[in-house]
Design an enzyme around this catalytic site. Sequence first.
Site, PDB file in Angstrom:
ATOM      1  N   GLY A  41      29.105 -23.276  25.681  1.00  0.00           N
ATOM      2  CA  GLY A  41      28.808 -22.842  24.315  1.00  0.00           C
ATOM      3  C   GLY A  41      29.312 -23.788  23.245  1.00  0.00           C
ATOM      4  O   GLY A  41      29.193 -25.020  23.354  1.00  0.00           O
ATOM      5  N   ALA A  74      38.471 -20.511  22.382  1.00  0.00           N
ATOM      6  CA  ALA A  74      38.168 -19.466  23.386  1.00  0.00           C
ATOM      7  C   ALA A  74      38.114 -18.100  22.717  1.00  0.00           C
ATOM      8  O   ALA A  74      38.964 -17.771  21.884  1.00  0.00           O
ATOM      9  CB  ALA A  74      39.233 -19.466  24.482  1.00  0.00           C
ATOM     10  N   TYR A 117      37.036  -7.221  17.471  1.00  0.00           N
ATOM     11  CA  TYR A 117      36.682  -8.640  17.291  1.00  0.00           C
ATOM     12  C   TYR A 117      36.904  -9.080  15.834  1.00  0.00           C
ATOM     13  O   TYR A 117      37.522 -10.120  15.568  1.00  0.00           O
ATOM     14  CB  TYR A 117      35.219  -8.813  17.700  1.00  0.00           C
ATOM     15  CG  TYR A 117      34.691 -10.225  17.647  1.00  0.00           C
ATOM     16  CD1 TYR A 117      34.947 -11.128  18.665  1.00  0.00           C
ATOM     17  CD2 TYR A 117      33.893 -10.649  16.578  1.00  0.00           C
ATOM     18  CE1 TYR A 117      34.424 -12.421  18.624  1.00  0.00           C
ATOM     19  CE2 TYR A 117      33.371 -11.934  16.535  1.00  0.00           C
ATOM     20  CZ  TYR A 117      33.640 -12.816  17.563  1.00  0.00           C
ATOM     21  OH  TYR A 117      33.121 -14.097  17.512  1.00  0.00           O
TER      22      TYR A 117
HETATM   23  P1  NDP Z   1      30.969 -18.487  25.143  1.00  0.00           P
HETATM   24  O1  NDP Z   1      31.051 -17.087  25.654  1.00  0.00           O
HETATM   25  O2  NDP Z   1      29.703 -19.262  25.318  1.00  0.00           O
HETATM   26  O3  NDP Z   1      32.170 -19.355  25.794  1.00  0.00           O
HETATM   27  C1  NDP Z   1      33.469 -18.870  25.701  1.00  0.00           C
HETATM   28  C2  NDP Z   1      34.443 -19.871  26.271  1.00  0.00           C
HETATM   29  O4  NDP Z   1      35.770 -19.317  26.144  1.00  0.00           O
HETATM   30  C3  NDP Z   1      34.227 -20.124  27.747  1.00  0.00           C
HETATM   31  O5  NDP Z   1      34.556 -21.457  28.068  1.00  0.00           O
HETATM   32  C4  NDP Z   1      35.217 -19.173  28.408  1.00  0.00           C
HETATM   33  O6  NDP Z   1      35.645 -19.539  29.711  1.00  0.00           O
HETATM   34  C5  NDP Z   1      36.384 -19.276  27.429  1.00  0.00           C
HETATM   35  N1  NDP Z   1      37.278 -18.134  27.553  1.00  0.00           N
HETATM   36  C6  NDP Z   1      36.994 -16.828  27.388  1.00  0.00           C
HETATM   37  N2  NDP Z   1      38.088 -16.081  27.649  1.00  0.00           N
HETATM   38  C7  NDP Z   1      39.080 -16.947  27.990  1.00  0.00           C
HETATM   39  C8  NDP Z   1      40.418 -16.783  28.424  1.00  0.00           C
HETATM   40  N3  NDP Z   1      40.989 -15.590  28.532  1.00  0.00           N
HETATM   41  N4  NDP Z   1      41.129 -17.899  28.726  1.00  0.00           N
HETATM   42  C9  NDP Z   1      40.564 -19.129  28.627  1.00  0.00           C
HETATM   43  N5  NDP Z   1      39.303 -19.335  28.229  1.00  0.00           N
HETATM   44  C10 NDP Z   1      38.564 -18.255  27.934  1.00  0.00           C
HETATM   45  O7  NDP Z   1      31.397 -18.394  23.634  1.00  0.00           O
HETATM   46  P2  NDP Z   1      30.812 -19.135  22.331  1.00  0.00           P
HETATM   47  O8  NDP Z   1      30.697 -20.581  22.575  1.00  0.00           O
HETATM   48  O9  NDP Z   1      29.649 -18.378  21.863  1.00  0.00           O
HETATM   49  O10 NDP Z   1      32.002 -18.855  21.288  1.00  0.00           O
HETATM   50  C11 NDP Z   1      33.094 -19.735  21.126  1.00  0.00           C
HETATM   51  C12 NDP Z   1      33.968 -19.233  19.988  1.00  0.00           C
HETATM   52  O11 NDP Z   1      33.173 -19.151  18.811  1.00  0.00           O
HETATM   53  C13 NDP Z   1      34.534 -17.837  20.229  1.00  0.00           C
HETATM   54  O12 NDP Z   1      35.839 -17.764  19.722  1.00  0.00           O
HETATM   55  C14 NDP Z   1      33.600 -16.950  19.437  1.00  0.00           C
HETATM   56  O13 NDP Z   1      34.239 -15.768  19.020  1.00  0.00           O
HETATM   57  C15 NDP Z   1      33.266 -17.855  18.274  1.00  0.00           C
HETATM   58  N6  NDP Z   1      32.016 -17.513  17.610  1.00  0.00           N
HETATM   59  C16 NDP Z   1      30.827 -17.561  18.296  1.00  0.00           C
HETATM   60  C17 NDP Z   1      29.663 -17.253  17.654  1.00  0.00           C
HETATM   61  C18 NDP Z   1      28.339 -17.330  18.320  1.00  0.00           C
HETATM   62  O14 NDP Z   1      27.349 -16.977  17.659  1.00  0.00           O
HETATM   63  N7  NDP Z   1      28.228 -17.783  19.553  1.00  0.00           N
HETATM   64  C19 NDP Z   1      29.656 -16.841  16.253  1.00  0.00           C
HETATM   65  C20 NDP Z   1      30.946 -16.826  15.624  1.00  0.00           C
HETATM   66  C21 NDP Z   1      32.065 -17.154  16.301  1.00  0.00           C
HETATM   67  P3  NDP Z   1      34.724 -19.158  30.989  1.00  0.00           P
HETATM   68  O15 NDP Z   1      33.566 -20.113  30.931  1.00  0.00           O
HETATM   69  O16 NDP Z   1      35.617 -19.368  32.162  1.00  0.00           O
HETATM   70  O17 NDP Z   1      34.313 -17.736  30.814  1.00  0.00           O
END
Ligand code: NDP
Length: 240
Positions: free
Chosen positions: A13, A83, A147
């Site tokens: 992402g 994350a 959230y």
């Molecule tokens: P994704 O779900 O695509 O990816 C999330 C990433 O965070 C993955 O690499 C995942 O690891 C990692 N992760 C989740 N939980 C943990 C944990 N406990 N420890 C370590 N790593 C963890 O998310 P996005 O790319 O969509 O979002 C990234 C950030 O941007 C987030 O903080 C989200 O809240 C924020 N955001 C996203 C938006 C969107 O529209 N997508 C909008 C606004 C904010 P793994 O691959 O192992 O699961």
Amino acid sequence: MNKVALVTGGTRGIGESISKLLNENNYTVIASYNSNDEAAQKFASKNEIEIKKWDVSSYEETKIAIEKLKSKYGQIDILVNNAGITKDAPLHKMKKEKWDAVINVNLNSIFNLTSNVINDMRDNGFGRIIHISSVNGQKGQFGQTNYSATKAAMEGFSKSLALESASKGITSNVISPGYINTEMVAAIREDILSSIIETIPAKRLGESNEIAEMVLYLVSEKAGYINGATFSINGGLYMD
Ligand code: NDP
């Protein structure tokens, strides 16, 4: 010598785009992840970027992981607290497990990470810390009390940290994305997503790279006077 950047959730992402863009721009990047080994291996096979697996909601695991990284790379110059997870439910139906999971991963992680790199940054007289928040932390969202609370809290954390660390060459800033085209958003029901896109003045989702470009600028030496700020990147969805 290249600056060393740790991107949490850096294998998928938005984090994946940030890791890649920093790497392309001569930063040494470490991309962390939690459990999706398949995605992480795919990422590692395509990029010369170290991946590291641990749960950022655990203080102990984070401390150990950062110690190991420091013994390999010397220091972490740049931290991108990216994350994050969602576990949606309206508050009147929300179980404590959902509340705790989101608070632990999205909010407690930024203490776990930042408190373990800040002293070296202070000693080195340089540091760049970016927190990836969300438009829903600014405006609220049905089903996201957990959230939204974590994402709003990031701003207070970041501003306080900026006050504490500015004199040591450290900046702490927030990027607040709107709806970005990642798996997190793909998980939203199609009809709900279409109605969300209708409300976005740009009439489209954002792309991960549009977030990564802002990170690239904020971590540069040029951005040393930008501190305690929040940058909304949301296609005009919310303006404050
Ligand atoms: P994704 O779900 O695509 O990816 C999330 C990433 O965070 C993955 O690499 C995942 O690891 C990692 N992760 C989740 N939980 C943990 C944990 N406990 N420890 C370590 N790593 C963890 O998310 P996005 O790319 O969509 O979002 C990234 C950030 O941007 C987030 O903080 C989200 O809240 C924020 N955001 C996203 C938006 C969107 O529209 N997508 C909008 C606004 C904010 P793994 O691959 O192992 O699961």
